[in-house]
Design a protein around this motif. Structure first.
Motif, PDB file in Angstrom:
ATOM      1  N   LYS A 165      46.576  38.480  43.778  1.00  0.00           N
ATOM      2  CA  LYS A 165      47.468  38.998  42.740  1.00  0.00           C
ATOM      3  C   LYS A 165      47.551  38.020  41.571  1.00  0.00           C
ATOM      4  O   LYS A 165      48.636  37.697  41.074  1.00  0.00           O
ATOM      5  N   TRP A 194      41.851  39.134  45.844  1.00  0.00           N
ATOM      6  CA  TRP A 194      42.616  40.313  46.225  1.00  0.00           C
ATOM      7  C   TRP A 194      43.552  40.660  45.060  1.00  0.00           C
ATOM      8  O   TRP A 194      44.398  39.849  44.680  1.00  0.00           O
ATOM      9  N   GLU A 195      43.369  41.838  44.486  1.00  0.00           N
ATOM     10  CA  GLU A 195      44.169  42.259  43.333  1.00  0.00           C
ATOM     11  C   GLU A 195      44.171  41.173  42.255  1.00  0.00           C
ATOM     12  O   GLU A 195      45.212  40.789  41.719  1.00  0.00           O
ATOM     13  N   ARG A 197      42.306  39.806  38.609  1.00  0.00           N
ATOM     14  CA  ARG A 197      41.627  40.382  37.451  1.00  0.00           C
ATOM     15  C   ARG A 197      41.318  39.316  36.401  1.00  0.00           C
ATOM     16  O   ARG A 197      41.977  38.290  36.332  1.00  0.00           O
ATOM     17  N   TYR A 216      39.939  45.282  45.487  1.00  0.00           N
ATOM     18  CA  TYR A 216      40.972  45.734  44.549  1.00  0.00           C
ATOM     19  C   TYR A 216      41.062  44.779  43.351  1.00  0.00           C
ATOM     20  O   TYR A 216      42.151  44.514  42.840  1.00  0.00           O
ATOM     21  N   SER A 217      39.924  44.271  42.929  1.00  0.00           N
ATOM     22  CA  SER A 217      39.882  43.251  41.878  1.00  0.00           C
ATOM     23  C   SER A 217      38.854  43.657  40.835  1.00  0.00           C
ATOM     24  O   SER A 217      37.676  43.847  41.155  1.00  0.00           O
ATOM     25  N   SER A 239      36.712  47.870  43.440  1.00  0.00           N
ATOM     26  CA  SER A 239      36.707  46.826  42.411  1.00  0.00           C
ATOM     27  C   SER A 239      35.749  47.244  41.305  1.00  0.00           C
ATOM     28  O   SER A 239      34.552  47.422  41.558  1.00  0.00           O
TER      29      SER A 239
END
Length: 452
Positions: A165, A194-195, A197, A216-217, A239
């Motif tokens: 995150k 993980w998450e 960006r 999820y990135s 992703s």
């Protein structure tokens, strides 16, 4: 160290040239326009420069007390010696140390937790973590934005670097040494996003871990990393918009696997010796708008594996100027895949150029300008392209696709005789699975491959 190099791709249609190429490529170690750093060299572990203004922390001192007592923006410089975790960084600090400065795990939980935006870890060694997989015990766990993790040496940890995150993280020139033995599934991940960006993972070395995970990135860059003797070199899931360039994936089960992801670019990567029944250089499942260009797929069980790719009706995948050398199957499709293009690729010394599971075909794929070492056509107008299409009709590959158990006989004279008979007697001619209307007569100058 001297390097043995070979230029591949020049006039490789002849089988004798392909054999010479084979001897070189079986020992391939790196390939890219931009060569990733070699493994296990001291230069790769050189720490970042010591900050000009920093507060020294003596070996054996309480590192947590030093962190808690420092003001935001302070640089703390570790002296050679041992320090003990766990450590929680809740301020915008730079913690620097030489490799000989070792932060050791207490044997439980995560060793270093970074919770402050803009914090930085640089140069030192992290030794160990807890051993629980359910709590993701790690050497370093980042849960903040704009964090930099550079030049760390990580060893004896369940998980290496976990970035969760986060935004705009920089993960640069770290070495994560896994157990390098035992079941792959019981190891932890070397690097996990993980998450996360708009981050960069560059010039890291992952050795003997489980996976490098990007889940999820989106909007991240993975450049110049080396992943060896692991399970998944890089595993993307959900992703999007990620860029993967100049990485080296060797002796893993899978080089790169892409699942449920869109708009990825894969360029100038080496994916070599992904072996075993599940071995694949690149696996793609239900993913689209992929650009796969200038990569080397060397000596894999399957060079590229595709399953329902692309999934979305408006998506398209392009494979351009890649090299598929010395694999059991260069391209394996789970079904008759459409909306894919193979343009200007080179297929040399593969047991099968293409297989389509379930007896399908790849006639809906756009094949154009590829070089096949088994092409038997001619070029009367000397434009560099064959005057007749390349058509793949191989009975043994068709039977292996329909009856996978026949792969047991791969390389045996039985299947070779089937191919010879099918070419002599049209009454048992196999179905056409691939047509390239404009095959290139000889391979173009492709790359320098470092064959150390």
């Amino acid at each position: 160290m001297s390097r043995s190099t070979a230029r591949v791709g020049l006039e490789l249609n002849a089988r004798d040239h392909a054999c010479v190429c084979f001897l070189v490529l079986m020992t391939v170690a790196a390939c890219a326009t931009r060569t990733p750093p070699p493994l296990d060299e001291a230069a790769a572990l050189a720490p970042p420069s010591r900050p000009n203004d920093c507060e020294a922390v003596a070996a054996g001192a309480s590192l947590q007390a030093a962190v808690d007592g420092a003001a935001d923006g302070t640089a703390l410089c570790l002296e050679p010696g041992s320090y003990f975790g766990p450590l929680i960084v809740t301020k915008r600090l730079e913690i620097w140390g030489p490799r000989e400065a070792v932060i050791r795990s207490a044997g439980v939980g995560t060793t270093i937790e970074v919770e402050a935006d803009g914090a930085s870890l640089a140069g030192f060694t992290v030794d160990g973590s807890g051993g629980r997989f359910d709590t993701l015990d790690a050497a370093v766990h980042v849960v903040a934005d704009d964090v930099r993790v550079e030049g760390l040496s990580v060893q004896n940890a369940a998980f290496g670097l976990l970035i969760e995150k986060s935004n705009r993280a920089t993960i640069l020139r770290n070495v994560v040494q896994g157990p390098d033995e035992g079941p792959l599934g019981l190891r932890g991940d070397g690097i996990r996003l993980w998450e996360t960006r708009h981050s960069e993972v560059r010039d890291n070395q992952i050795i003997g871990c489980r996976d490098m995970v990007i889940w999820y990135s989106s909007n991240n860059r993975l450049v110049g990393n080396s992943v060896v003797r692991s399970r998944y070199g890089t595993h993307f899931m959900y992703s999007h918009e990620n860029h993967v360039e100049g990485n080296r994936y060797v002796d893993n089960v899978v080089g790169i696997f892409i699942m449920y992801s869109r708009n990825l670019t894969l360029r100038d990567n080496l994916l070599a010796r992904s072996s075993g029944p599940g071995g694949m250089g690149l696996g793609i499942k239900e993913s689209g708008n992929l650009s796969v260009a200038d990569n080397a797929f060397i000596a894999n069980t399957k060079g590229v594996y595709m399953d329902t790719a692309p999934l979305e009706p408006d998506d398209f995948n392009t494979f351009e100027n890649n090299a598929f050398f010395h694999s059991d199957v260069a391209v394996l499709m789970h079904s008759s895949e459409d909306r894919n293009a193979f343009l200007g690729n080179q297929f040399v010394s593969n047991h099968s150029q293409l297989q389509v599971e379930g007896g399908g075909n790849a006639l809906g794929v756009d094949w154009n300008g590829n070089s096949f070492d088994d092409y038997a056509g001619y070029d009367m107008d000397r434009d560099g392209f064959g005057d007749i299409p390349y058509e793949l009709r191989r009975l043994s590959s068709q039977l292996e696709s329909t009856y996978p158990q026949l792969q047991f006989f791969r390389g045996a004279i039985t299947l070779e005789l089937l191919d010879a008979i099918s070419s002599l007697f049209p009454m048992i001619e196999p179905e056409t699975t691939l047509i390239d209307p404009r095959p290139r007569m000889s391979a173009v100058d492709w790359k320098i491959i470092d064959a150390r």
